[in-house]
Enzyme design. Sequence first.
Site, PDB file in Angstrom:
ATOM      1  N   THR A   1       0.882  -1.072   0.104  1.00 18.29           N
ATOM      2  CA  THR A   1      -0.150  -0.113   0.118  1.00 18.29           C
ATOM      3  C   THR A   1       0.743   1.293   0.025  1.00 18.29           C
ATOM      4  O   THR A   1       1.954   1.243   0.607  1.00 18.29           O
ATOM      5  CB  THR A   1      -0.870  -0.113   1.143  1.00 18.29           C
ATOM      6  OG1 THR A   1      -1.805  -1.080   1.443  1.00 18.29           O
ATOM      7  CG2 THR A   1      -1.814   1.205   1.200  1.00 18.29           C
ATOM      8  N   GLY A   2       0.555   2.382  -0.852  1.00 13.49           N
ATOM      9  CA  GLY A   2       0.972   3.621  -0.701  1.00 13.49           C
ATOM     10  C   GLY A   2       1.679   3.936  -2.120  1.00 13.49           C
ATOM     11  O   GLY A   2       1.448   3.320  -3.297  1.00 13.49           O
ATOM     12  N   SER A   3       2.096   5.279  -2.252  1.00 12.74           N
ATOM     13  CA  SER A   3       2.666   5.854  -3.357  1.00 12.74           C
ATOM     14  C   SER A   3       3.536   5.080  -4.255  1.00 12.74           C
ATOM     15  O   SER A   3       3.560   5.173  -5.475  1.00 12.74           O
ATOM     16  CB  SER A   3       3.059   7.059  -3.234  1.00 12.74           C
ATOM     17  OG  SER A   3       4.173   7.212  -2.216  1.00 12.74           O
TER      18      SER A   3
ATOM     19  N   GLY B   1       0.307   5.321   5.923  1.00  9.94           N
ATOM     20  CA  GLY B   1      -0.859   5.234   5.417  1.00  9.94           C
ATOM     21  C   GLY B   1      -1.874   4.606   6.472  1.00  9.94           C
ATOM     22  O   GLY B   1      -2.993   4.286   5.781  1.00  9.94           O
TER      23      GLY B   1
ATOM     24  N   ALA C   1       7.809   1.646   2.151  1.00 10.98           N
ATOM     25  CA  ALA C   1       8.400   1.856   3.543  1.00 10.98           C
ATOM     26  C   ALA C   1       8.383   3.306   3.769  1.00 10.98           C
ATOM     27  O   ALA C   1       8.805   4.382   2.757  1.00 10.98           O
ATOM     28  CB  ALA C   1       9.819   1.175   3.836  1.00 10.98           C
ATOM     29  N   ASP C   2       8.379   3.745   5.155  1.00 10.12           N
ATOM     30  CA  ASP C   2       8.758   5.173   5.463  1.00 10.12           C
ATOM     31  C   ASP C   2      10.062   5.432   5.809  1.00 10.12           C
ATOM     32  O   ASP C   2      10.528   6.659   5.414  1.00 10.12           O
ATOM     33  CB  ASP C   2       7.613   5.520   6.693  1.00 10.12           C
ATOM     34  CG  ASP C   2       6.056   5.091   6.550  1.00 10.12           C
ATOM     35  OD1 ASP C   2       5.647   5.255   5.450  1.00 10.12           O
ATOM     36  OD2 ASP C   2       5.688   4.895   7.632  1.00 10.12           O
TER      37      ASP C   2
ATOM     38  N   GLU D   1      -0.303  -5.051   6.219  1.00  9.78           N
ATOM     39  CA  GLU D   1       1.072  -4.972   5.614  1.00  9.78           C
ATOM     40  C   GLU D   1       1.856  -5.982   6.140  1.00  9.78           C
ATOM     41  O   GLU D   1       2.613  -6.825   5.441  1.00  9.78           O
ATOM     42  CB  GLU D   1       1.376  -3.785   5.481  1.00  9.78           C
ATOM     43  CG  GLU D   1       0.704  -2.742   4.378  1.00  9.78           C
ATOM     44  CD  GLU D   1       1.427  -1.355   4.457  1.00  9.78           C
ATOM     45  OE1 GLU D   1       1.366  -0.684   3.468  1.00  9.78           O
ATOM     46  OE2 GLU D   1       2.053  -0.917   5.653  1.00  9.78           O
TER      47      GLU D   1
ATOM     48  N   ASP E   1       6.139  -3.809  -1.392  1.00 12.18           N
ATOM     49  CA  ASP E   1       5.710  -2.951  -0.460  1.00 12.18           C
ATOM     50  C   ASP E   1       6.680  -1.583  -0.295  1.00 12.18           C
ATOM     51  O   ASP E   1       7.825  -2.114  -0.446  1.00 12.18           O
ATOM     52  CB  ASP E   1       5.101  -3.229   0.923  1.00 12.18           C
ATOM     53  CG  ASP E   1       3.768  -2.396   1.557  1.00 12.18           C
ATOM     54  OD1 ASP E   1       3.742  -1.444   1.029  1.00 12.18           O
ATOM     55  OD2 ASP E   1       3.438  -2.930   2.377  1.00 12.18           O
TER      56      ASP E   1
END
Length: 233
Positions: A28-30, A98, A84-85, A104, A82
């Site tokens: 999930t995420g950009s 998110g 990661a921040d 996740e 996936d």
Amino acid sequence: MCSDRAKEAAGRAASRLVRDGMLIGLGTGSTAHWFIVAVGEAVRGGLRVQAVASSEASAALATEVGIELVDLDRRGLDLAVDGADLVDPQLRLVKGGGGAHVREKVVARAARRFVVVADPSKLVPELHGPVPVEILRFGVDATLAALEACGAPFSLRLDAGGMPRVSDSGNLLGDGQFDVIPDPEDLARRLDAVPGLVGHGLFLGMAGLVLVGDDAGGVREVVAARTLQSWRQ
């Protein structure tokens, strides 16, 4: 700030790891967005895969681009990809900006191979906050107090109207504001011991490869450094 081109490059590079007949996990995420888009393009070109989505948003995108979704079962997954921040030299991660970190983590843990896609801004010498958490509604104030005993203030996420934000599973979302996390494994153990905590955003010992895109559209592979010093040089 890195451009979308860096994220797209990383996501598309990860899609080339997908093989016909695989069961894959969708992050999930950009940056994971571009992985899903690229896999969808391959599916329309004849690739046969099934996928498990880690969020309602990723499920909607996967359906839009033509990827067949299935439930996660005992078979596990061949590959999960996936974003990661934050990523440290040992490929330890902070995830959950998110709000999808619990699902996740379930998806990543079920995968025989977990690959992270990122832009260069996510690479850091040491992990730090915010560390996302997902919390049961019952006894939330007591849970927040117990979490703060782990060494940082914790607060719930609020939407524009001042209401608590919730995960796809209906639980409350929050964050712990750690300055630096010198021992992520110890912190993870202490967080895991807090009743009422559904899950946290520390992903430790899970990622085997990070694909880092750049603004020129290039991608480099990063594996775990032998020492912290080797990352910083």
